[in-house]
Motif scaffolding. Structure first.
Motif, mmCIF file in Angstrom:
data_model
loop_
_atom_site.group_PDB
_atom_site.id
_atom_site.type_symbol
_atom_site.label_atom_id
_atom_site.label_comp_id
_atom_site.label_asym_id
_atom_site.label_seq_id
_atom_site.Cartn_x
_atom_site.Cartn_y
_atom_site.Cartn_z
ATOM 1 N N THR A 10 1.096 -1.375 0.452
ATOM 2 C CA THR A 10 -0.046 0.079 -0.470
ATOM 3 C C THR A 10 0.570 1.135 0.262
ATOM 4 N N ASP A 54 2.320 1.138 -3.731
ATOM 5 C CA ASP A 54 1.269 2.189 -4.332
ATOM 6 C C ASP A 54 0.903 3.603 -4.062
ATOM 7 N N SER A 55 0.991 3.965 -2.979
ATOM 8 C CA SER A 55 1.301 4.919 -2.735
ATOM 9 C C SER A 55 2.650 6.286 -3.122
ATOM 10 N N ARG A 57 4.294 5.438 -6.087
ATOM 11 C CA ARG A 57 4.243 4.902 -7.123
ATOM 12 C C ARG A 57 3.356 6.124 -7.738
ATOM 13 N N ALA A 58 1.871 6.385 -6.889
ATOM 14 C CA ALA A 58 0.606 7.601 -7.578
ATOM 15 C C ALA A 58 1.219 9.091 -7.401
ATOM 16 N N ALA A 75 4.357 10.059 -10.075
ATOM 17 C CA ALA A 75 3.130 10.168 -11.598
ATOM 18 C C ALA A 75 1.936 10.914 -11.281
ATOM 19 N N HIS A 76 1.905 11.763 -10.497
ATOM 20 C CA HIS A 76 1.078 13.196 -10.159
ATOM 21 C C HIS A 76 2.284 13.859 -10.764
#
Length: 236
Positions: free
Chosen positions: A77, A80-81, A83-84, A87-88
């Protein structure tokens, strides 16, 4: 100004290593306490070596797999945060590069640089690797060192297993008339060591940490032994 964040990167790497060490110490502590409580509780009801070994192995495997699975989910988790967030940030750098440059300069200025130096540093960092600069300064993330859920899962599995083996072996290897005493002494000594280690990693005084870990382990063993003895008396 070519490497303005070298100290920060080194501090981040050190902090990451300390976090892993602390997690290993705590995982071993959990393995010691939970398995000790289990085998001591069973010892309160029976002194059969096979029953103690079965219960201890079951607790070791269940606990280590549970710890590994929980750590894998938790770190996945987090990854994933991360990576997000990257990406942002990558999208913002593509869509509004000037605003992002000004934002980076402002962040550097807040860290003590003059406005002119902060702007120049932001320009140089952006020219070198804009995403990496924003990731480290703005997000506190190293794009090359994202958290690895498999590493975390294996570390938790091994730490718990190492901790759990001590009370298990202390209970099943000695003769029946000494195994309980050997287990209690071994467990309390190991918990004192983990308390001391956790305190040292956190640069804290070891006395209270040792007291907390040993008191918690003693309480767990006392409660489970009393429960096992009560079941034995009741003929369950």
């Amino acid at each position: 100004m070519t490497e303005p964040k070298r100290d920060q990167v080194h501090e981040g790497a050190l902090g990451e290593r300390l976090n892993w060490l602390r997690a290993a110490v705590l995982g071993a502590n959990d393995g010691i306490v939970s398995t000790a409580g289990l085998v001591v509780g069973v010892a309160g009801a029976t002194d059969t070596r096979s029953a103690l070994l079965t219960a201890g192995l079951a607790g070791l495997l269940a606990g280590s797999v549970s710890m590994a699975a929980g750590e894998y989910v938790s770190v996945s988790t987090q990854r994933d945060s991360e990576r997000a967030a990257l990406a942002h940030e990558r999208r913002e750098l593509r869509e509004r590069p000037q605003a992002e440059l000004e934002e980076l300069a402002e962040l550097l200025r807040r860290r003590g640089l003059s406005r002119e130096v902060a702007h120049e540093a932001a320009v140089q960092l952006t020219e070198r690797d804009a995403l990496r600069a924003h990731a480290r300064v703005e997000l506190g993330i190293d794009p090359d060192a994202l958290t690895n859920p498999w590493h975390a899962a294996w570390a938790s599995f091994l730490a718990f297993t190492a901790g759990a083996l001590l009370p298990l072996l202390a209970m099943v290897l000695p003769p029946a008339d000494t195994r309980l005493a050997v287990t209690v002494v071994s467990v309390l000594a190991a918990l004192a060591l983990t308390g001391w280690s956790s305190a040292r990693l956190g640069a804290a005084a070891p006395g209270r940490a040792i007291l907390r870990t040993t008191a918690g382990g003693a309480l767990a063993m006392g409660v489970t032994y009393a429960a096992g003895s009560a079941l034995d008396v009741a003929g369950v």
